[in-house]
Design a protein around this motif. Structure first.
Motif, mmCIF file in Angstrom:
data_model
loop_
_atom_site.group_PDB
_atom_site.id
_atom_site.type_symbol
_atom_site.label_atom_id
_atom_site.label_comp_id
_atom_site.label_asym_id
_atom_site.label_seq_id
_atom_site.Cartn_x
_atom_site.Cartn_y
_atom_site.Cartn_z
ATOM 1 N N PRO A 171 0.819 -1.214 0.000
ATOM 2 C CA PRO A 171 0.000 0.000 0.000
ATOM 3 C C PRO A 171 0.851 1.261 0.000
ATOM 4 C CG PRO A 171 -0.860 -1.584 1.577
ATOM 5 C CD PRO A 171 0.474 -2.109 1.131
ATOM 6 N N VAL A 172 0.388 2.270 -0.734
ATOM 7 C CA VAL A 172 1.124 3.526 -0.874
ATOM 8 C C VAL A 172 0.261 4.683 -0.382
ATOM 9 C CG1 VAL A 172 2.189 5.128 -2.496
ATOM 10 C CG2 VAL A 172 2.497 2.663 -2.799
ATOM 11 N N LEU A 173 0.736 5.378 0.634
ATOM 12 C CA LEU A 173 0.181 6.661 1.043
ATOM 13 C C LEU A 173 0.931 7.725 0.260
ATOM 14 C CD1 LEU A 173 -0.046 4.695 3.638
ATOM 15 C CD2 LEU A 173 -0.444 6.795 4.887
ATOM 16 N N ALA A 174 0.231 8.735 -0.217
ATOM 17 C CA ALA A 174 0.883 9.709 -1.076
ATOM 18 C C ALA A 174 0.569 11.134 -0.667
ATOM 19 C CB ALA A 174 0.472 9.488 -2.533
ATOM 20 N N VAL A 175 1.583 11.974 -0.805
ATOM 21 C CA VAL A 175 1.458 13.412 -0.608
ATOM 22 C C VAL A 175 2.049 14.118 -1.817
ATOM 23 C CG1 VAL A 175 1.617 13.254 1.904
ATOM 24 C CG2 VAL A 175 3.698 13.607 0.556
ATOM 25 N N SER A 176 1.716 15.390 -1.962
ATOM 26 C CA SER A 176 2.438 16.278 -2.868
ATOM 27 C C SER A 176 2.914 17.450 -2.034
ATOM 28 C CB SER A 176 1.544 16.773 -4.011
ATOM 29 O OG SER A 176 1.410 15.806 -5.017
ATOM 30 N N ILE A 177 4.208 17.534 -1.821
ATOM 31 C CA ILE A 177 4.782 18.632 -1.048
ATOM 32 C C ILE A 177 5.102 19.750 -2.028
ATOM 33 C CG2 ILE A 177 6.630 19.328 0.521
ATOM 34 C CD1 ILE A 177 6.849 16.384 1.366
ATOM 35 N N ASP A 178 4.372 20.853 -1.924
ATOM 36 C CA ASP A 178 4.385 21.857 -2.986
ATOM 37 C C ASP A 178 4.207 23.253 -2.395
ATOM 38 O OD1 ASP A 178 3.802 23.495 -5.229
ATOM 39 O OD2 ASP A 178 2.948 21.804 -6.306
ATOM 40 N N GLY A 179 5.019 24.190 -2.867
ATOM 41 C CA GLY A 179 4.919 25.556 -2.398
ATOM 42 C C GLY A 179 4.334 26.509 -3.407
ATOM 43 N N SER A 180 3.691 25.982 -4.449
ATOM 44 C CA SER A 180 3.222 26.846 -5.533
ATOM 45 C C SER A 180 1.841 27.451 -5.290
ATOM 46 C CB SER A 180 3.189 26.063 -6.853
ATOM 47 O OG SER A 180 2.257 24.999 -6.787
ATOM 48 N N HIS A 181 1.156 27.009 -4.248
ATOM 49 C CA HIS A 181 -0.192 27.525 -3.969
ATOM 50 C C HIS A 181 -0.157 28.355 -2.700
ATOM 51 C CE1 HIS A 181 -4.599 27.639 -3.983
ATOM 52 N NE2 HIS A 181 -4.517 27.463 -2.687
ATOM 53 N N GLY A 182 -0.368 29.635 -2.827
ATOM 54 C CA GLY A 182 -0.425 30.501 -1.645
ATOM 55 C C GLY A 182 0.923 30.958 -1.137
ATOM 56 N N GLY A 183 2.018 30.518 -1.762
ATOM 57 C CA GLY A 183 3.339 31.004 -1.395
ATOM 58 C C GLY A 183 4.011 30.253 -0.267
ATOM 59 N N ALA A 184 3.346 29.303 0.377
ATOM 60 C CA ALA A 184 3.937 28.517 1.458
ATOM 61 C C ALA A 184 3.934 27.047 1.074
ATOM 62 C CB ALA A 184 3.159 28.719 2.753
ATOM 63 N N VAL A 185 4.885 26.300 1.602
ATOM 64 C CA VAL A 185 4.926 24.867 1.327
ATOM 65 C C VAL A 185 3.790 24.187 2.073
ATOM 66 C CG1 VAL A 185 6.250 22.750 1.586
ATOM 67 C CG2 VAL A 185 7.410 24.869 0.937
ATOM 68 N N ARG A 186 2.989 23.455 1.353
ATOM 69 C CA ARG A 186 1.883 22.712 1.951
ATOM 70 C C ARG A 186 1.978 21.243 1.551
ATOM 71 N NH1 ARG A 186 1.176 26.536 5.179
ATOM 72 N NH2 ARG A 186 -0.115 28.326 4.596
ATOM 73 N N ILE A 187 1.365 20.406 2.368
ATOM 74 C CA ILE A 187 1.270 18.987 2.053
ATOM 75 C C ILE A 187 -0.029 18.782 1.289
ATOM 76 C CG2 ILE A 187 1.195 16.664 2.988
ATOM 77 C CD1 ILE A 187 2.559 17.834 5.518
ATOM 78 N N THR A 188 0.095 18.530 -0.009
ATOM 79 C CA THR A 188 -1.036 18.364 -0.929
ATOM 80 C C THR A 188 -1.944 19.590 -0.866
ATOM 81 O OG1 THR A 188 -0.890 16.012 -0.353
ATOM 82 C CG2 THR A 188 -2.647 16.667 -1.832
ATOM 83 N N PRO A 189 -1.527 20.680 -1.498
ATOM 84 C CA PRO A 189 -2.226 21.951 -1.320
ATOM 85 C C PRO A 189 -3.594 22.064 -1.955
ATOM 86 C CG PRO A 189 -0.374 22.202 -2.830
ATOM 87 C CD PRO A 189 -0.270 20.835 -2.234
ATOM 88 N N THR A 190 -3.868 21.348 -3.057
ATOM 89 C CA THR A 190 -5.135 21.552 -3.764
ATOM 90 C C THR A 190 -5.733 20.222 -4.201
ATOM 91 O OG1 THR A 190 -4.158 21.668 -5.978
ATOM 92 C CG2 THR A 190 -4.190 23.716 -4.703
ATOM 93 N N VAL A 191 -6.992 20.283 -4.624
ATOM 94 C CA VAL A 191 -7.666 19.100 -5.160
ATOM 95 C C VAL A 191 -6.955 18.608 -6.420
ATOM 96 C CG1 VAL A 191 -9.833 18.197 -6.072
ATOM 97 C CG2 VAL A 191 -9.865 19.830 -4.193
ATOM 98 N N ARG A 192 -6.407 19.524 -7.190
ATOM 99 C CA ARG A 192 -5.661 19.119 -8.389
ATOM 100 C C ARG A 192 -4.483 18.222 -8.022
ATOM 101 N NH1 ARG A 192 -1.121 21.239 -10.361
ATOM 102 N NH2 ARG A 192 -1.314 23.135 -9.096
ATOM 103 N N HIS A 193 -3.763 18.584 -6.966
ATOM 104 C CA HIS A 193 -2.659 17.738 -6.515
ATOM 105 C C HIS A 193 -3.173 16.371 -6.055
ATOM 106 C CE1 HIS A 193 -0.776 21.753 -6.182
ATOM 107 N NE2 HIS A 193 0.388 21.118 -6.321
ATOM 108 N N ALA A 194 -4.264 16.367 -5.306
ATOM 109 C CA ALA A 194 -4.819 15.111 -4.808
ATOM 110 C C ALA A 194 -5.290 14.234 -5.955
ATOM 111 C CB ALA A 194 -5.972 15.395 -3.855
ATOM 112 N N ALA A 195 -5.917 14.835 -6.959
ATOM 113 C CA ALA A 195 -6.402 14.061 -8.104
ATOM 114 C C ALA A 195 -5.254 13.399 -8.846
ATOM 115 C CB ALA A 195 -7.194 14.965 -9.045
#
Length: 222
Positions: A61-85
């Motif tokens: 089993p794989v748990l997944a995140v997208s660590i990304d700072g492109s939304h809102g200017g701060a690094v977030r763990i899976t910042p948007t629905v697009r990342h989750a999709a």
């Protein structure tokens, strides 16, 4: 959820900045080693890593995140629905996000609405929280599990000692869903304490996968 993710160890393969193992093939090798060692799942960053592990290490089993700072200017763990999709489409078994209501408000998002949108993608959602209030919000919105994975992140600096077993116990007592203990678990004794506190699973990262961090711990006693 217990059928999808048995009780046990999850190995985080999201590389720390100093780790020499940054490439997708490194993640695949580490995933195979985790499976051979008895891990019940691994945690990876990004859809490419998801696809590679699902293809090369079947049955894990794989748990997944997208660590990304492109939304809102701060690094977030899976910042948007697009990342989750993108993670869901890549084959992630569980999609994780940073469930920090204050940080999400800063980004112009409503935490409950965001989690509901993630859940609508058809994958279980793991919500990383720093407290019981956000955990309750996450569960009410559709999160299948909660964890202490945001502890220590820049959005909400943690000033106390890690691992935070009191938070794990509080989440177990107040959420009614599987709780994953995460952040600062560096020894088998740490993991045992988390299970004793009621955790369904424990995530360990650098203490298993980062040779620089491991070497530094030994070198410090010379």
């Amino acid at each position: 959820m217990s059928v999808l993710l048995p009780r046990g160890l999850i190995v985080s393969l999201t590389p720390s900045p100093q780790s020499p193992w940054q490439h997708t093939q490194d993640v695949v090798r580490l995933a195979a080693a985790a499976q051979a060692g008895g891990a019940v799942a691994v945690k990876v960053d990004g859809p490419d890593a998801v696809r590679a592990v699902k293809r090369s290490v079947p049955g894990l089993p794989v748990l997944a995140v997208s660590i990304d700072g492109s939304h809102g200017g701060a690094v977030r763990i899976t910042p948007t629905v697009r990342h989750a999709a993108a993670l869901a489409e890549a084959g992630a078994d569980v999609v994780e996000l940073e469930a920090d209501s204050a940080a999400r408000r800063h980004d112009g998002q409503d935490l409950a609405e965001l989690i509901a949108s993630f859940a609508a993608l058809g994958r279980p959602v793991k919500a990383g929280v720093a407290g019981v209030e956000d955990a309750r919000t996450a569960v009410a919105a559709g999160a299948a599990m909660v964890s202490s994975s945001t502890m220590g992140y820049p959005a909400r600096p943690h000033t106390g000692p890690l691992p935070d077993l009191a938070l794990v116990a509080a989440l177990v007592a107040n959420t009614g869903v599987p709780v994953v203990a995460e952040r600062g678990y560096a020894t088998p004794s740490d993991a045992r304490a988390a299970f004793t506190a009621g955790a369904h699973a424990v995530v360990v990262g650098s203490a298993i996968t980062d040779p620089v961090w491991l070497t530094a711990r030994f070198a410090a006693v010379a």
